[in-house]
Design an enzyme around this catalytic site. Structure first.
Site, PDB file in Angstrom:
ATOM      1  N   LYS A 282       0.840  -1.203   0.000  1.00 50.80           N
ATOM      2  CA  LYS A 282       0.000   0.000   0.000  1.00 50.80           C
ATOM      3  C   LYS A 282       0.874   1.251   0.000  1.00 50.80           C
ATOM      4  O   LYS A 282       2.060   1.174   0.323  1.00 50.80           O
ATOM      5  CB  LYS A 282      -0.917  -0.025   1.223  1.00 50.80           C
ATOM      6  CG  LYS A 282      -0.168  -0.074   2.546  1.00 50.80           C
ATOM      7  CD  LYS A 282      -1.069  -0.508   3.688  1.00 50.80           C
ATOM      8  CE  LYS A 282      -0.274  -0.467   4.998  1.00 50.80           C
ATOM      9  NZ  LYS A 282      -0.938  -1.173   6.077  1.00 50.80           N
TER      10      LYS A 282
ATOM     11  N   TYR B 105      15.339  31.640   4.966  1.00 49.94           N
ATOM     12  CA  TYR B 105      14.163  32.408   5.396  1.00 49.94           C
ATOM     13  C   TYR B 105      14.215  32.684   6.896  1.00 49.94           C
ATOM     14  O   TYR B 105      14.551  31.798   7.693  1.00 49.94           O
ATOM     15  CB  TYR B 105      12.879  31.619   5.118  1.00 49.94           C
ATOM     16  CG  TYR B 105      12.488  31.544   3.668  1.00 49.94           C
ATOM     17  CD1 TYR B 105      12.223  32.710   2.940  1.00 49.94           C
ATOM     18  CD2 TYR B 105      12.364  30.307   3.036  1.00 49.94           C
ATOM     19  CE1 TYR B 105      11.846  32.622   1.602  1.00 49.94           C
ATOM     20  CE2 TYR B 105      11.987  30.221   1.709  1.00 49.94           C
ATOM     21  CZ  TYR B 105      11.730  31.385   0.989  1.00 49.94           C
ATOM     22  OH  TYR B 105      11.363  31.307  -0.324  1.00 49.94           O
TER      23      TYR B 105
HETATM   24  C1  LIG Z   1      -0.238  -1.911   6.867  1.00 47.13           C
HETATM   25  C2  LIG Z   1      -0.819  -3.138   7.373  1.00 47.13           C
HETATM   26  C3  LIG Z   1      -0.043  -4.264   7.658  1.00 47.13           C
HETATM   27  C4  LIG Z   1       1.466  -4.241   7.627  1.00 47.13           C
HETATM   28  O1  LIG Z   1       1.954  -3.615   8.793  1.00 47.13           O
HETATM   29  P1  LIG Z   1       3.502  -3.469   9.089  1.00 47.13           P
HETATM   30  O2  LIG Z   1       3.580  -2.968  10.485  1.00 47.13           O
HETATM   31  O3  LIG Z   1       4.028  -2.506   8.123  1.00 47.13           O
HETATM   32  O4  LIG Z   1       4.086  -4.813   8.925  1.00 47.13           O
HETATM   33  C5  LIG Z   1      -0.685  -5.430   7.999  1.00 47.13           C
HETATM   34  N1  LIG Z   1      -2.024  -5.485   8.078  1.00 47.13           N
HETATM   35  C6  LIG Z   1      -2.819  -4.416   7.861  1.00 47.13           C
HETATM   36  C7  LIG Z   1      -4.279  -4.553   7.997  1.00 47.13           C
HETATM   37  C8  LIG Z   1      -2.246  -3.209   7.506  1.00 47.13           C
HETATM   38  O5  LIG Z   1      -3.001  -2.153   7.300  1.00 47.13           O
END
Ligand SMILES: *Cc1c(COP(=O)(O)O)cnc(C)c1O
Length: 844
Positions: A513, A739
């Protein structure tokens, strides 16, 4: 020979036997009897009856398009991989000869099998046997650093006089070494092989395969290595490579000398100790280093185009070999001044007109062409594959035979177009289909505007002398100098690190993702598909659609599907996570309307995170709604832990797991289904080993970040955010930077401006002397406020110039370190890097 190419794509058919007979006679001069003899001489039980196959190559990679009827395939078994499961597929693709530990079901009588106890050991024994059929000098290299560079340089220095066979890339492992050695052929008269080990007892096996006659110890390093008790043990182990050597070359060191046996001669060098055989003084200036060499009471000077310690030591290792090989001073001087920085990586770059470029503009030999073509296949973003190829050197084969083989490789890899550059390849143009050739790089460049490059993946592969970097430069999409470099090997390494923690048969879903946590969605998905993970997970439907449209075929779970995206989800065969009755009913309605059968869905349970999911009190209604429904199939049941990364909350995680067990069991028994169950994310994999269920969901760990500082040390860094120095100035005491005049110099201060700012995702909190960047391995504090597109650093103490590389994060500072200072988490730092920063993927 032209009609060979047309015969090749034979896939089964009635005339198989007749066809094979023909093939054998045609291919007979390709056949390598040494492969046949070597396989006959390893202890194996032979089951099969087809002795008529010509073998000419060895493979361990079921995905390679180069596998075919002449391949001898070794089915290796790893912790979580077992190549036996691909044998049936390989048989369909014409492979006929396998070394296996058992014959997989359904494959009996379809091929020849050599049954052995351990296929890796068999590969090693086979390679050792194969090697023993050749008798010429072989240089064996080992050491903590520099092996690959010394190997490449020696190849460059010696190839004018020898037909060299060397390990491709850094193939120096228990698998890489056998594969390197198996590429030897009759025309070679010098071998250069490197050996790398990570624990005790490994070197003996490599020694037995390489059987070097000249040993070079490049550098022993003082780093603590996990696999060894201490430095002494490590050195002893490494030195065992040299058992059969007549001479061992190393930097003078009495401890090493004491390990040598009677038969081994030492040939040593030193900057400080006159007892060494070769005594060396050095003088470094801005451009180069002059080495004053004293050997056998003679003095001479050589220049090398490097100033750093490591390169100087590596160059001296090469120098020692040249002296040992009796080269005259003049030749040594001439060749050594031509040494060049070695680039071992295959880089993937974004190209013009939606092309992607694989940049391998540093070598062209037959072995590395094979590797590059496999890489091209694993990274291709469209079915159009073009190869821009220079003349090929050092194959050890006669030209005609070589280009036959190259043409054959090109066909088996489904290359759509070949652009050959060089006198020799032009001569053999007729061997290739859809091929244009140019006499040299300049001729190609002048015709460049007339050639169409669009929507294709282009492998640019050429020997250094062809200067293909100019071609890469033309083909590359032009953006600003800031890049996020992604190390694909590190991703593979981290994947395997977590895979090794899993119990047998536990599946793995990788979360890609948010654009692969900022690292690049498609390229990483492609790599994961290559490594055969079971599932991908993304947050939103459009992320999944993007991956599917680019050709990713792995099943993809959508964590947060909006009702409005259900249509697209179905169209693209994505798999929604269903987390509420409302969502479920909407999806079921659409599934019924479309007449779907068993469409995969994933049921999310809320066990304590309180974000998405069915709560305990909705389970009965969930069951009632799903009962008897044929339109969907509950592919998996999942939940998510709120505290897997923090052992203080271990009890809470336990309560979530208990509730998950209870609710999912209820669903399973009342619906009579067999879903995949999964609850662990990265930290869960490490902290809740007993709750892996049927699958885990790996996220941040893949990208090289752990929430645990001990585990962090075992992961490899994946992303390096790099930029360059745009301008340098020195300001006087009392003058300010940026700045709001937030930084006032207390003394004359050298300021470098770097073209990366908060619009690229660098938090303003990291400015004003909180954070730093790394220039030439030294810290440069960020001074003043970070601007939208730029930031300024204090580089007073660093010898640097405009155009020099700057590291924003990577090995130092790490993303975790930055997150700590900014009081956030590494996830946020990684995913903040904006899409305008170009991603460059590479493989070591
Ligand atoms: C993002 C996510 C993961 C992975 O989590 P990590 O801590 O990056 O390993 C697993 N399950 C769900 C539902 C997630 O949203």
């Amino acid at each position: 020979m032209v009609f060979l190419r047309k015969l090749k794509p034979r896939k089964g058919g009635q005339n198989t036997i007749l066809f094979r007979k023909k093939l054998i006679s045609i291919y007979s001069h390709f056949m390598n009897p040494k492969i046949f003899n070597s396989i006959q001489s390893i202890p194996a039980k032979f089951v099969g009856n087809q002795f008529d196959t010509a073998l000419d190559s060895v493979s361990i990679d079921s995905r390679s398009l180069q596998n075919g009827s002449q391949t001898l395939f070794f089915a290796l078994v790893g912790v979580h991989t077992d190549a036996h499961i691909y044998i049936s597929y390989l048989i369909e693709n014409d492979v006929r000869n396998f070394v296996v530990s058992h014959i997989p079901e359904g494959c009996e009588e379809r091929a020849n099998f050599y049954i052995v106890e351990n296929t890796l050991t068999a590969l090693q024994e086979f390679a050792a046997q194969y090697r023993s059929l050749f008798d010429f000098p072989v240089i064996g290299l080992t050491g903590s650093n520099g092996k690959t560079i010394v190997k490449e340089w020696l190849n460059f220095l010696l190839s004018p006089d020898y037909n060299v066979i060397r390990s491709p890339k850094s193939y120096n492992s228990q698998v890489g070494v056998p594969l390197s050695v198996i590429a030897i052929n009759e025309q070679h008269n010098l071998g250069i092989f490197e050996a790398g080990i990570s624990s005790r007892f490994e070197m003996n096996k490599l020694q037995n395969i390489i059987k070097p006659t000249v040993g070079v110890l490049t550098n022993i390093g003082s780093a603590h290595d996990e696999g060894f008790l201490n430095l002494e043990e490590k050195v002893k182990e490494k030195m065992s490579l040299f058992q059969s050597c007549e001479v061992v070359i190393y930097q003078f060191n009495e401890n090493i000398t004491s390990i040598l046996s009677q038969r081994q001669n030492a040939f040593t060098w030193s900057f400080t100790n006159q007892e060494a055989d070769v005594f060396i003084g050095k003088k470094t200036d801005r451009e180069q280093t002059e080495l004053q060499v004293c050997y056998n009471k003679e003095d001479f000077k050589i220049n090398i185009p490097f100033q750093d310690e490591a390169s100087i030591e590596n160059a001296i290792s090469c120098l020692m070999v040249l002296i040992y090989f009796n080269y005259d001073h003049f030749t040594i001087q001439n060749r050594m001044k031509m040494l060049y920085p070695v680039e071992m990586r295959l880089k993937v770059k974004n190209g013009i007109n939606n092309c992607s470029i694989i940049d391998d503009s540093y070598s062209s030999d037959f072995q590395s062409l094979k590797i590059a073509l496999d890489f091209l296949e694993s990274q291709k973003q469209s079915d159009n594959k073009t190869v821009i190829l220079s003349d090929i050197f050092q194959s050890g084969l006669y030209k005609e035979e070589l280009y036959d083989k190259v043409a054959e490789l090109i066909v088996s890899n489904n290359i759509s177009r070949v652009i050959g550059i060089g006198e020799t390849i032009s001569e053999f143009k007729d061997k290739f289909q859809n091929c244009v050739t140019y006499k040299n790089t300049a001729e190609f460049i002048s015709d460049y505007d007339n050639i169409d490059f669009s929507n294709e993946t282009i492998l640019v592969k050429g020997a250094r002398s062809f200067e293909f970097e100019e071609i890469v430069w033309l083909l590359e999409e032009k953006t600003h100098e800031t890049v996020l470099e992604i190390n694909l090997n590190a991703i593979t390494y981290n994947l395997n690190f977590y895979k090794a923690k899993l119990k047998p048969n536990v599946k793995i879903m990788v979360m890609v993702k948010a654009f692969g946590y900022g690292n690049g969605g498609f390229e990483i998905a492609k790599l994961l598909e290559h490594h055969k993970v079971d599932y991908l997970g993304v947050a939103f439907a459009d992320e999944g659609i993007a991956l599917k449209s680019l050709g990713i075929q792995l099943p993809i779970m959508i964590l947060n599907p909006e009702n409005t995206s259900f249509n697209a989800i179905i169209q693209y065969q994505l798999e929604p996570e269903i987390y509420s009755l409302k969502g479920l009913k909407a999806f079921l309605k659409m599934a019924a309307q479309k007449g779907l059968q068993d469409f995969p869905i994933h049921i999310k349970l809320d066990t304590g995170m309180h974000r998405l999911g069915f709560e305990a009190n909705t389970i009965d209604e969930l069951i009632a709604t799903l009962k008897g429904n044929q339109n969907v199939n509950v592919k998996s049941i999942l939940s998510h832990l709120a505290t897997s990364d923090d052992l203080i909350h271990k009890d809470f995680a336990k309560s979530q797991i208990d509730l998950f067990e209870k609710l999912s069991s209820q669903l399973i028994s009342e619906l009579d289904i067999k879903p995949i169950r999964h609850i662990l994310n990265t930290s869960g994999i490490s902290n809740n080993v007993d709750s892996q269920y049927d699958m885990v969901r790996l996220g941040i760990g893949l990208y090289g970040v752990s929430n645990d500082s001990e585990e962090q040390k075992k992961l490899e860094n994946v992303g390096t955010l790099k930029s360059i120095i745009s301008q340098i100035r020195t300001i006087a005491a009392g003058e300010s930077v940026g700045y709001g005049r937030k930084f006032i110099a207390e003394k004359p201060t050298k300021i470098a401006t770097i073209p990366i700012g908060y619009a690229d995702g660098i938090s303003r909190g990291w400015g004003n002397s909180v954070g730093f960047v790394t220039i030439k391995n030294q810290k440069a504090t960020i001074v003043g406020s970070i601007c939208m597109d730029m930031l300024m650093v204090d580089c007073t103490e660093i010898e640097c110039k405009e155009g020099d590389a700057v590291i924003i994060f990577g090995r130092n500072p790490t993303v975790s370190y930055i997150a700590g200072k900014l009081q956030t988490i590494p996830y946020e730092v990684l995913t903040s890097i904006s899409q305008r920063v170009k991603r460059v993927f590479y493989r070591e």
